[in-house]
Design a protein around this motif. Sequence first.
Motif, PDB file in Angstrom:
ATOM      1  N   GLN A   1     -27.713  85.873 -23.095  1.00 51.58           N
ATOM      2  CA  GLN A   1     -27.922  87.124 -23.823  1.00 51.58           C
ATOM      3  C   GLN A   1     -29.388  87.337 -24.177  1.00 51.58           C
ATOM      4  N   LEU A   2     -30.110  86.257 -24.461  1.00 48.38           N
ATOM      5  CA  LEU A   2     -31.486  86.360 -24.935  1.00 48.38           C
ATOM      6  C   LEU A   2     -32.547  86.274 -23.839  1.00 48.38           C
ATOM      7  N   LYS A   3     -32.204  85.739 -22.675  1.00 49.76           N
ATOM      8  CA  LYS A   3     -33.217  85.436 -21.664  1.00 49.76           C
ATOM      9  C   LYS A   3     -33.912  86.652 -21.065  1.00 49.76           C
ATOM     10  N   GLU A   4     -33.365  87.846 -21.262  1.00 48.97           N
ATOM     11  CA  GLU A   4     -34.042  89.042 -20.752  1.00 48.97           C
ATOM     12  C   GLU A   4     -35.362  89.292 -21.488  1.00 48.97           C
ATOM     13  N   ASN A   5     -35.514  88.698 -22.664  1.00 47.61           N
ATOM     14  CA  ASN A   5     -36.754  88.806 -23.422  1.00 47.61           C
ATOM     15  C   ASN A   5     -37.721  87.736 -22.930  1.00 47.61           C
ATOM     16  N   LYS A   6     -38.906  88.136 -22.547  1.00 46.38           N
ATOM     17  CA  LYS A   6     -39.880  87.217 -21.953  1.00 46.38           C
ATOM     18  C   LYS A   6     -40.333  86.119 -22.908  1.00 46.38           C
ATOM     19  N   VAL A   7     -40.134  86.315 -24.201  1.00 47.12           N
ATOM     20  CA  VAL A   7     -40.531  85.324 -25.202  1.00 47.12           C
ATOM     21  C   VAL A   7     -39.610  84.107 -25.159  1.00 47.12           C
ATOM     22  N   VAL A   8     -38.367  84.289 -24.751  1.00 44.25           N
ATOM     23  CA  VAL A   8     -37.380  83.205 -24.697  1.00 44.25           C
ATOM     24  C   VAL A   8     -37.623  82.391 -23.432  1.00 44.25           C
ATOM     25  N   LYS A   9     -37.911  81.113 -23.618  1.00 45.26           N
ATOM     26  CA  LYS A   9     -38.250  80.241 -22.492  1.00 45.26           C
ATOM     27  C   LYS A   9     -37.154  79.243 -22.141  1.00 45.26           C
TER      28      LYS A   9
ATOM     29  N   TYR B   1     -26.718  71.160 -32.919  1.00 42.59           N
ATOM     30  CA  TYR B   1     -27.105  72.551 -33.115  1.00 42.59           C
ATOM     31  C   TYR B   1     -27.839  73.045 -31.874  1.00 42.59           C
ATOM     32  N   ILE B   2     -27.900  74.372 -31.739  1.00 44.82           N
ATOM     33  CA  ILE B   2     -28.537  75.021 -30.590  1.00 44.82           C
ATOM     34  C   ILE B   2     -29.998  75.295 -30.933  1.00 44.82           C
ATOM     35  N   VAL B   3     -30.879  75.026 -29.971  1.00 43.61           N
ATOM     36  CA  VAL B   3     -32.302  75.318 -30.123  1.00 43.61           C
ATOM     37  C   VAL B   3     -32.687  76.361 -29.080  1.00 43.61           C
ATOM     38  N   ILE B   4     -33.314  77.438 -29.529  1.00 35.99           N
ATOM     39  CA  ILE B   4     -33.849  78.456 -28.626  1.00 35.99           C
ATOM     40  C   ILE B   4     -35.355  78.265 -28.595  1.00 35.99           C
ATOM     41  N   PHE B   5     -35.894  78.015 -27.408  1.00 32.66           N
ATOM     42  CA  PHE B   5     -37.320  77.777 -27.239  1.00 32.66           C
ATOM     43  C   PHE B   5     -38.032  79.094 -26.983  1.00 32.66           C
ATOM     44  N   LEU B   6     -39.084  79.347 -27.765  1.00 35.43           N
ATOM     45  CA  LEU B   6     -39.848  80.586 -27.675  1.00 35.43           C
ATOM     46  C   LEU B   6     -41.293  80.303 -27.296  1.00 35.43           C
ATOM     47  N   SER B   7     -41.959  81.297 -26.709  1.00 37.06           N
ATOM     48  CA  SER B   7     -43.374  81.146 -26.357  1.00 37.06           C
ATOM     49  C   SER B   7     -44.287  81.595 -27.485  1.00 37.06           C
ATOM     50  N   GLN B   8     -43.724  82.219 -28.535  1.00 34.83           N
ATOM     51  CA  GLN B   8     -44.500  82.639 -29.698  1.00 34.83           C
ATOM     52  C   GLN B   8     -43.637  82.549 -30.945  1.00 34.83           C
ATOM     53  N   PRO B   9     -44.233  82.547 -32.132  1.00 36.91           N
ATOM     54  CA  PRO B   9     -43.454  82.398 -33.361  1.00 36.91           C
ATOM     55  C   PRO B   9     -42.377  83.470 -33.522  1.00 36.91           C
ATOM     56  N   LYS B  10     -41.282  83.081 -34.154  1.00 35.31           N
ATOM     57  CA  LYS B  10     -40.156  83.987 -34.365  1.00 35.31           C
ATOM     58  C   LYS B  10     -40.574  85.225 -35.154  1.00 35.31           C
ATOM     59  N   SER B  11     -41.532  85.085 -36.051  1.00 30.52           N
ATOM     60  CA  SER B  11     -41.968  86.218 -36.866  1.00 30.52           C
ATOM     61  C   SER B  11     -42.595  87.335 -36.036  1.00 30.52           C
ATOM     62  N   THR B  12     -43.046  87.028 -34.820  1.00 30.12           N
ATOM     63  CA  THR B  12     -43.659  88.045 -33.961  1.00 30.12           C
ATOM     64  C   THR B  12     -42.667  88.617 -32.952  1.00 30.12           C
ATOM     65  N   VAL B  13     -41.439  88.129 -32.963  1.00 28.50           N
ATOM     66  CA  VAL B  13     -40.418  88.561 -32.002  1.00 28.50           C
ATOM     67  C   VAL B  13     -39.788  89.859 -32.481  1.00 28.50           C
ATOM     68  N   SER B  14     -39.613  90.813 -31.559  1.00 28.62           N
ATOM     69  CA  SER B  14     -39.097  92.131 -31.926  1.00 28.62           C
ATOM     70  C   SER B  14     -37.585  92.264 -31.770  1.00 28.62           C
ATOM     71  N   PHE B  15     -36.888  91.187 -31.478  1.00 30.48           N
ATOM     72  CA  PHE B  15     -35.435  91.222 -31.337  1.00 30.48           C
ATOM     73  C   PHE B  15     -34.812  90.181 -32.254  1.00 30.48           C
ATOM     74  N   GLU B  16     -33.526  90.322 -32.490  1.00 24.32           N
ATOM     75  CA  GLU B  16     -32.814  89.455 -33.436  1.00 24.32           C
ATOM     76  C   GLU B  16     -32.307  88.183 -32.754  1.00 24.32           C
ATOM     77  N   ILE B  17     -32.590  87.048 -33.370  1.00 22.35           N
ATOM     78  CA  ILE B  17     -32.036  85.770 -32.936  1.00 22.35           C
ATOM     79  C   ILE B  17     -31.120  85.307 -34.062  1.00 22.35           C
ATOM     80  N   PRO B  18     -29.838  85.114 -33.783  1.00 21.03           N
ATOM     81  CA  PRO B  18     -28.906  84.746 -34.857  1.00 21.03           C
ATOM     82  C   PRO B  18     -29.184  83.349 -35.408  1.00 21.03           C
TER      83      PRO B  18
END
Length: 69
Positions: A13-21, A33-50
């Motif tokens: 669901q999240l991989k369409e966003n280029k920030v999600v690696k 627990y699940i870890v979602i790896f990002l290329s930039q801090p979550k505070s700069t992400v424009s979509f919701e990560i539950p």
Amino acid sequence: MSIVEAKRELYNQLKENKVVKGAGIREKNGAEYIVIFLSQPKSTVSFEIPTTYKGNKVVTEVMSTPRAM
């Protein structure tokens, strides 16, 4: 649903966003627990990560780019 299936579904669901690696599963004090790896801090992400998904805790982690020494 197992945590592996939940991780895969959430990542799909999240991989369409280029920030999600990527996505992974970690364990702390016997709880997975699940870890979602990002290329930039979550505070700069424009979509919701539950924070939870299908009953599993979700956290984010910023992946740094390796630099030559």
